[in-house]
Design an enzyme around this catalytic site. Structure first.
Site, PDB file in Angstrom:
ATOM      1  N   SER A   6       3.652  -0.769 -12.146  1.00 54.87           N
ATOM      2  CA  SER A   6       4.969  -1.357 -11.742  1.00 54.87           C
ATOM      3  C   SER A   6       5.114  -2.529 -11.731  1.00 54.87           C
ATOM      4  O   SER A   6       6.254  -3.421 -11.516  1.00 54.87           O
ATOM      5  CB  SER A   6       5.526  -0.338 -10.650  1.00 54.87           C
ATOM      6  OG  SER A   6       4.825  -0.883  -9.411  1.00 54.87           O
ATOM      7  N   SER A   9      -0.453   0.534 -10.750  1.00 50.90           N
ATOM      8  CA  SER A   9       0.387  -0.394 -10.983  1.00 50.90           C
ATOM      9  C   SER A   9       0.172  -1.970 -11.182  1.00 50.90           C
ATOM     10  O   SER A   9       1.012  -2.879 -11.488  1.00 50.90           O
ATOM     11  CB  SER A   9       1.570  -0.306 -10.032  1.00 50.90           C
ATOM     12  OG  SER A   9       2.186   0.752  -9.896  1.00 50.90           O
ATOM     13  N   LYS A  40       6.013  -9.816  -6.508  1.00 54.92           N
ATOM     14  CA  LYS A  40       6.622  -8.759  -7.117  1.00 54.92           C
ATOM     15  C   LYS A  40       7.664  -8.404  -6.157  1.00 54.92           C
ATOM     16  O   LYS A  40       7.542  -8.464  -4.787  1.00 54.92           O
ATOM     17  CB  LYS A  40       5.554  -7.453  -7.180  1.00 54.92           C
ATOM     18  CG  LYS A  40       5.764  -6.158  -7.587  1.00 54.92           C
ATOM     19  CD  LYS A  40       4.708  -5.160  -7.630  1.00 54.92           C
ATOM     20  CE  LYS A  40       5.096  -3.590  -8.005  1.00 54.92           C
ATOM     21  NZ  LYS A  40       4.042  -2.765  -8.021  1.00 54.92           N
TER      22      LYS A  40
END
Length: 448
Positions: free
Chosen positions: A152, A176, A78
């Site tokens: 996210s 997320s 990420k």
């Protein structure tokens, strides 16, 4: 010829250790799949093709290859965690395109275990939202590319769901990991406070954010979490007898759970009951104020992360979110409302080992330019489809998203499992039992 793209991390690592395949061959196959599919999915902000192949050769030459738990396994990371030699952009053009000089500790642990970083994945700006889009890229659900992958950790979940990597690294401050995992049909676990090193943004959203795995199987999630935590989460031989509470009530007043997600939770509960667990309907005593508490911590975490950025280079929805959050910084920093929530929920988890809920309230929003839409419209879209996750960031307790069933569109549905502090192994055991009782399709049927 054996195809390694779409295989599990456990299978790949075993084959590499036994020298049935080389790390370069494995990485090359996954890079080819990314090249075929990612134009439609949008999982990656930066693909490390040449670097990953060179690092695969380095792994092959390691003298401890036979002992590496992730030998030759391609992973995605990420874009809010440092990868040596790559910039960390946090989904925003307000950050410099400056290469990191070292790996985040979680990335370093995965690499030490033999994993190879093939790319950095897309996130929404400052990792605020439950949708992933912005000036640096848009991540779509590989099962339905008209829909967002979620956020996210949307790019990481989409990469795993599309079979572009077997496992990926993400993090979870208000859902997320669990939100995009539920959308993209993959397994994840948000570990409890302090189990895995955090170091996310500017203060880990007041201790609510945790790093964790995204995988296609519970076995792979267990393996990856063990490496991230530097602790073995061994499967227990006791597969039954857990006290499981089923709740299909939204923690946030006024948000309803759609029928497919309610049905998935009830069907999962019935399977666990039939397998010998003590399952009964029971709602946690969520306070009426939990929506306000979630909102203040969400915005205040954004305000803290936005400090030091040129605000003129941030998107309007981000600027509004941070401006509101600055008003709550003192309120949130005192931490009293998180402590009050923990004390309120502790008696419930003294009576139950596991809480089983729907993972989401409804399918994810359309894959659209949400970053160009108004702040209130984003707030409503996020809250209405993902109310189930924030309480467990506020408490700091472990929670999983597990694929279960399908939506009318054919995309995966999912359930959430929650436990008391230190119950990561219990949640993994229950999730693995659900996987065995109700197997899911590991990757989306995307045609090249």
């Amino acid at each position: 010829m054996t195809s390694w793209a779409g295989r599990t991390a456990t299978e790949i690592a075993a084959a590499v250790r036994e020298k049935r395949v080389t790390p370069r061959e494995v990485v090359a196959e996954h890079l080819a799949r990314i090249e075929l599919l990612d134009a439609r999915v949008g999982a990656f902000r930066r693909l490390r093709a040449q670097e990953a192949l060179a690092e695969a050769d380095e792994v092959a030459a390691r003298t401890d290859l036979a002992d590496l738990p992730l030998a030759g396994v391609p992973i995605a990371v990420k874009d809010n965690l440092g990868v040596r030699g790559e910039s960390t952009r946090h989904g925003t053009s307000a950050t410099p395109d400056t290469p990191a000089d070292h790996d985040h500790v979680t990335v370093a642990r995965l690499r030490a275990a033999g994993a190879i970083v093939v790319g950095v994945t897309n996130v929404p700006e400052l990792c605020i939202w439950g949708t992933t889009e912005g000036t640096l890229g848009t991540a779509r659900n590989p099962w339905d590319t008209t829909r967002t992958a979620g956020g996210s950790s949307g790019g990481s979940a989409a990469a795993v769901g599309a079979g572009m990597v077997p496992i990926a690294l993400g993090n979870d401050g208000m859902g997320s990991l669990r939100i995009p995992a539920a959308n993209c049909g993959v397994v994840t676990i948000k570990p409890g406070l302090g189990v895995v090193p955090a170091g996310i943004g500017n203060g880990d959203w007041f201790g609510m954010s945790e790093n964790g795995p995204l995988a296609t199987t519970v076995e792979d999630a267990r393996l990856m979490l063990s490496i991230l935590a530097d602790t073995q989460f061994v499967r227990s031989d006791a597969h039954a007898g857990r006290k499981v509470a089923l709740s299909v009530r939204s923690p946030i007043t006024g948000v309803t759970i759609s029928r497919p997600y309610v049905s998935a939770a009830r069907e999962a509960a019935a399977l666990l009951d039939g397998a010998g667990h003590q399952v009964r309907p029971a709602d946690p005593p969520y306070p009426l104020s939990i929506g306000v508490t979630s909102f203040t911590h969400w915005t205040a975490g954004t305000a803290r992360d936005a400090e030091g950025f040129d605000k003129n280079r941030l998107m309007r929805r981000t600027r509004v979110h941070a401006a509101i959050g600055r008003r709550f910084l003192g309120y949130v920093e005192r931490g009293q409302h998180k402590e009050q929530l923990r004390r309120r929920l502790e008696p419930f988890f003294a009576e139950h080992d596991v809480l089983l809920t729907p993972a989401l309230a409804r399918r994810s929003p359309a894959a659209a330019a949400w970053h160009e839409r108004g702040w209130l419209r984003n707030i409503l879209a996020n809250t209405n489809y993902s109310p189930m996750t924030p309480p467990w960031n506020l408490t700091g307790w472990p929670a999983m998203a597990v694929p279960f069933g399908t939506l009318p569109s054919g995309a995966p549905c999912a359930v959430q499992l929650v436990g008391r502090p230190g119950s990561e192994a219990v949640l993994l055991d229950v999730a693995q039992q659900l996987e065995e009782l109700h197997p899911w399709q590991r990757t989306a049927p995307l045609a090249p």
